[in-house]
Design a protein around this motif. Sequence first.
Motif, PDB file in Angstrom:
ATOM      1  N   SER A  37       0.834  -1.209   0.000  1.00  0.00           N
ATOM      2  CA  SER A  37       0.000   0.000   0.000  1.00  0.00           C
ATOM      3  C   SER A  37       0.862   1.248   0.000  1.00  0.00           C
ATOM      4  O   SER A  37       0.564   2.222  -0.698  1.00  0.00           O
ATOM      5  CB  SER A  37      -0.927   0.013   1.222  1.00  0.00           C
ATOM      6  N   ASP A  38       1.947   1.225   0.779  1.00  0.00           N
ATOM      7  CA  ASP A  38       2.867   2.358   0.811  1.00  0.00           C
ATOM      8  C   ASP A  38       3.513   2.568  -0.559  1.00  0.00           C
ATOM      9  O   ASP A  38       3.612   3.703  -1.043  1.00  0.00           O
ATOM     10  CB  ASP A  38       3.940   2.133   1.878  1.00  0.00           C
ATOM     11  N   ARG A  41       1.020   4.061  -2.941  1.00  0.00           N
ATOM     12  CA  ARG A  41       0.818   5.482  -2.631  1.00  0.00           C
ATOM     13  C   ARG A  41       1.959   6.322  -3.196  1.00  0.00           C
ATOM     14  O   ARG A  41       1.734   7.357  -3.831  1.00  0.00           O
ATOM     15  CB  ARG A  41       0.712   5.677  -1.112  1.00  0.00           C
ATOM     16  N   GLN A  42       3.192   5.864  -3.006  1.00  0.00           N
ATOM     17  CA  GLN A  42       4.353   6.587  -3.537  1.00  0.00           C
ATOM     18  C   GLN A  42       4.308   6.662  -5.058  1.00  0.00           C
ATOM     19  O   GLN A  42       4.625   7.696  -5.648  1.00  0.00           O
ATOM     20  CB  GLN A  42       5.649   5.909  -3.094  1.00  0.00           C
ATOM     21  N   GLU A  45       1.689   9.216  -6.141  1.00  0.00           N
ATOM     22  CA  GLU A  45       2.170  10.580  -5.945  1.00  0.00           C
ATOM     23  C   GLU A  45       3.117  11.001  -7.071  1.00  0.00           C
ATOM     24  O   GLU A  45       3.196  12.171  -7.418  1.00  0.00           O
ATOM     25  CB  GLU A  45       2.886  10.702  -4.599  1.00  0.00           C
TER      26      GLU A  45
END
Length: 172
Positions: A37-38, A41-42, A45
């Motif tokens: 998930s991280d 997200r990165q 972005e």
Amino acid sequence: MERAEKDALVSTLNGVFADAGVVVVTHYSGLNVAELSDLRRQMAEAGASFKVTKNRLAKRALEGTPAAEIADLFTGPCAIGVSEDPVAAPRVLAKFAKDNEKLVIRGGAMGETVLDEGGIKALADLPSLDELRGKIVGMLNTPATRIAQVLSAPGGQVARVIAAKAEQGDAA
């Protein structure tokens, strides 16, 4: 997964492979849900996406696309990073792989050019498109600034000479 769903997924992936500026194939085994998930997200972005794929469906989707040569990279637990900017996805994935050894970059493609792990990392080290645009604008503005300084310099020099003569007159 039903056949219609598979066909829809293959069609969607085919469009992704055909339109992407860069495709990065990774192995993600050992990453937990929070880490994935991280990473997603990165990637979001940075204007990229990260998707776990089924190898057989990905190989079918690659047929007829510029990236068709990377089909042999799809073995084991694979996921793809995709972005229109050729630097965005490789940069995020290389940084994440550096910090987390469970993500392994296998290779990828930029258009019809097949890239190995070193090629992906070389792309990651390049400045982004926005950074390059900023540098070009800076280079274009620099001559105008220098011209303004040169044109204003004679007036400033005359003023300094007059001020120096005035100080000499006051000292005498």
